[in-house]
Design a protein around this motif. Structure first.
Motif, PDB file in Angstrom:
ATOM      1  N   VAL A 109      18.755  47.517  13.637  1.00 15.22           N
ATOM      2  CA  VAL A 109      19.087  48.186  14.909  1.00 15.22           C
ATOM      3  C   VAL A 109      17.809  48.422  15.713  1.00 15.22           C
ATOM      4  O   VAL A 109      17.761  48.162  16.923  1.00 15.22           O
ATOM      5  N   ASN A 110      16.767  48.911  15.054  1.00 12.72           N
ATOM      6  CA  ASN A 110      15.496  49.161  15.734  1.00 12.72           C
ATOM      7  C   ASN A 110      14.928  47.884  16.335  1.00 12.72           C
ATOM      8  O   ASN A 110      14.432  47.865  17.456  1.00 12.72           O
ATOM      9  N   LEU A 113      17.794  46.545  19.197  1.00 16.50           N
ATOM     10  CA  LEU A 113      18.129  47.409  20.339  1.00 16.50           C
ATOM     11  C   LEU A 113      16.956  48.261  20.809  1.00 16.50           C
ATOM     12  O   LEU A 113      17.035  48.881  21.860  1.00 16.50           O
ATOM     13  N   LYS A 117      17.060  53.484  21.121  1.00 16.65           N
ATOM     14  CA  LYS A 117      18.420  53.456  20.554  1.00 16.65           C
ATOM     15  C   LYS A 117      18.385  53.821  19.070  1.00 16.65           C
ATOM     16  O   LYS A 117      19.307  54.453  18.544  1.00 16.65           O
ATOM     17  N   GLU A 120      18.392  57.517  18.893  1.00 18.01           N
ATOM     18  CA  GLU A 120      19.727  58.048  19.180  1.00 18.01           C
ATOM     19  C   GLU A 120      20.626  57.910  17.956  1.00 18.01           C
ATOM     20  O   GLU A 120      21.425  58.813  17.636  1.00 18.01           O
ATOM     21  N   LEU A 121      20.494  56.787  17.272  1.00 18.47           N
ATOM     22  CA  LEU A 121      21.300  56.575  16.069  1.00 18.47           C
ATOM     23  C   LEU A 121      20.959  57.613  14.997  1.00 18.47           C
ATOM     24  O   LEU A 121      21.856  58.177  14.363  1.00 18.47           O
ATOM     25  N   ASP A 176      28.354  54.565  18.679  1.00 16.45           N
ATOM     26  CA  ASP A 176      28.291  54.057  20.055  1.00 16.45           C
ATOM     27  C   ASP A 176      26.925  54.401  20.638  1.00 16.45           C
ATOM     28  O   ASP A 176      26.603  55.574  20.842  1.00 16.45           O
ATOM     29  N   LEU A 177      26.127  53.381  20.929  1.00 18.27           N
ATOM     30  CA  LEU A 177      24.810  53.582  21.532  1.00 18.27           C
ATOM     31  C   LEU A 177      24.817  52.978  22.931  1.00 18.27           C
ATOM     32  O   LEU A 177      24.439  51.823  23.136  1.00 18.27           O
ATOM     33  N   ASP A 178      25.331  53.759  23.894  1.00 17.01           N
ATOM     34  CA  ASP A 178      25.420  53.305  25.293  1.00 17.01           C
ATOM     35  C   ASP A 178      26.108  51.952  25.411  1.00 17.01           C
ATOM     36  O   ASP A 178      25.602  51.010  26.027  1.00 17.01           O
ATOM     37  N   HIS A 180      26.790  49.840  22.987  1.00 14.93           N
ATOM     38  CA  HIS A 180      26.541  48.982  21.833  1.00 14.93           C
ATOM     39  C   HIS A 180      27.213  49.597  20.615  1.00 14.93           C
ATOM     40  O   HIS A 180      26.891  50.719  20.228  1.00 14.93           O
TER      41      HIS A 180
END
Length: 514
Positions: A109-110, A113, A117, A120-121, A176-178, A180
């Motif tokens: 993810v890092n 995104l 993000k 945020e996760l 949900d990351l904006d 994604h």
């Protein structure tokens, strides 16, 4: 408190404000006429409002014991609370659990995104984990994507198991990351006081070891610590130390698994596979030690060694008549990420006088995720040099088919996990057929790995795959044995062709006997 003492019975009204002050004061006295005693008159001093300073000190103190990103206790506060919980458990003769939680696939993810993000996760994960805890439990962030939990006053291990299951279930839902949608899981190790340790450091270390056991078994689960895990952990440390010495003491060796053209029965290529001649454990395959090399920063020096060893071996096999046989070498993503990889490859080929056309670099699909454009640039340089590129284990990674257009690919290798499913020559295996169709449509060379039976070989040949490697033809063999096979094959060139390429058993038998 200030008291009005002017008498007269007049009520005074004051405006009161609560504040923190710093007061420097001195008493004032009036002497009587004979200066025998002093009458206290009042106090003179300076009061400073230090409310803002006190608030700032409280914030600093809070931040010293809490993680700024997630607002959870940090490592220091966690150890303090764990220490208190241990004292209470010792006094009450009860058990407590320590959990070590590591998020799976967080790095992906890092990398894809970005760190914003990723942060945020972590915040969303912290909220979900907190919702699973009981009153009195402590959740802390150790750093990165690692969390620790202390569960005091356990009734039995089932309490800890129930909370670990709740953690896994809560993380199962997508994040949900904006816009994604992200799916992650966690690996959880659990240590129980006092059976798994009586000190803070022991409990944390053993929970950490149990967590890595879950990682090794496929992630997304939990495991209680057991003493046998410590033995495995010590073995890993010993393996890492001896692997460092292996480079110095020349214990590594390249083996070669031939790739056969089934139309002619002849060897047209070979894949280089690393082996370790371990002084105590004997011959180890790459899968038994390269994962340790990747985790411990040894992949780069080992890859440098491999490049030199392959070039030296190529000189010998070319002298034995193998100039037209292509060598495939597996490339670690860590090695490709180094900016000097291309120069090292070009320098080695020039130094040993080896044609780049004889070299094929094998990459996995996952290499596309890390930094696609950078990987494309590096591979394009190799192609301009004359080196070809193959995708290894095709169909088992995460990348999309669009990468086949973007990357300079020459060869697709059908992974052995698909070949292994072929049990009937007249059967229907759609994944195999799809990969063959993709290769044919894109004009790519195709190699099937892990061919072990006559049925598998016949099915693949009947459907258009004519280059194969596997135990049905040859096992991986050392360089001297590989050269023997080449020399025997050269001696067979004057013989009439065999009626069916798949009955080229002498190659297989010669390799085993050698």
């Amino acid at each position: 408190r200030l008291k009005c003492n002017n008498g007269g019975g007049i009520e005074r009204t004051f405006s009161n404000t609560l504040m923190t002050i710093s007061l420097n004061a001195i008493g004032m006295h009036i002497p009587d006429h004979e200066v025998k005693r002093h009458e206290f008159f009042g106090t003179y001093g300076v009061a400073r409002d230090i409310t803002d300073r006190k608030r700032a000190e409280e914030v600093i103190s809070y931040q010293a014991y809490h993680d700024i990103l997630t607002d959870l206790p940090n490592r220091m506060l966690f150890k303090d609370r764990l220490g208190l919980a241990v004292i209470q458990a010792k006094r009450k003769l009860t058990e407590l659990a320590v959990m070590f939680v590591d998020l799976d696939r967080f790095k992906l993810v890092n990398d894809t995104l970005g760190h914003v993000k990723g942060d945020e996760l972590l915040q969303q994960v912290a909220l979900r984990l907190k919702d699973c805890l009981r009153r009195g439990d402590t959740l802390a962030r150790q750093g990165g994507d690692e969390f620790t939990i202390v569960l005091p006053e356990l009734r039995d291990r089932q309490d800890a198991k129930a909370i670990a299951d709740k953690f896994l279930e809560s993380l199962h839902q997508p994040f949900d990351l904006d816009g994604h949608e992200v799916h992650i899981s966690a690996s959880i190790g659990i240590a129980i006081y006092p059976g798994d340790g009586e000190t803070i450091d022991e409990l944390l270390r053993h929970a950490d070891i149990a967590m890595y056991q879950v990682k090794a078994l496929g992630k997304n689960g939990h495991s209680f610590y057991h003493n046998s895990m410590l033995d495995v952990s010590h073995q890993k440390i010993a393996l890492e130390q001896s692997l460092r010495k292996a480079l110095e003491q020349n214990e590594l060796e390249m083996y070669y698994q031939p790739q056969v053209d089934v139309a002619t029965g002849r060897i047209i290529g070979a894949e280089g596979l690393m082996r370790w001649n371990h002084p105590q454990r004997g011959l180890l395959s790459a899968g038994e030690f390269l994962p340790f090399a990747e985790d411990n920063g040894l992949m780069l020096p080992i890859s440098d060694w491999m490049l030199g060893a392959l070039c030296r071996d190529l000189l010998l096999w070319n002298a034995a008549g193998g100039e037209n046989i292509r060598l495939s070498l597996n490339l670690s993503p860590q090695y490709l990420d180094r900016g000097d990889f291309f120069e090292k490859m070009r320098g080695a080929l020039t130094r040993y006088g080896i044609s780049p056309a004889q070299i094929e670099v094998e990459i996995t699909e996952n290499i596309c995720i890390r930094n696609p454009q950078y990987a494309i640039d590096q591979l394009n340089k190799l192609c301009q040099l004359g080196v070809s590129v193959a995708i290894d284990d095709f169909g088992t990674g995460y990348s999309s088919l669009s990468y086949l257009h973007r990357f300079p690919i020459h060869t697709i290798k059908i992974d052995q996990s698909f070949v292994k499913e072929i049990h009937d020559e007249q059967g229907h295996y759609p994944v195999i057929l799809a990969i063959i169709s993709i290769a044919r449509g894109l004009g790519l060379h195709l190699v099937a790995e892990g061919v072990e039976t006559d049925v598998q070989a016949r099915y693949l040949q009947a459907n258009g795959c004519t280059t194969m490697q596997g135990y049905f033809y040859h096992r991986p063999i050392s360089l001297p044995n590989f050269i023997n096979v080449l020399q025997l094959e050269r001696g067979d060139q004057l013989e009439p062709p065999r009626p069916h390429a798949l009955h080229a058993v002498p190659h297989h038998m010669t390799a085993i006997q050698a």
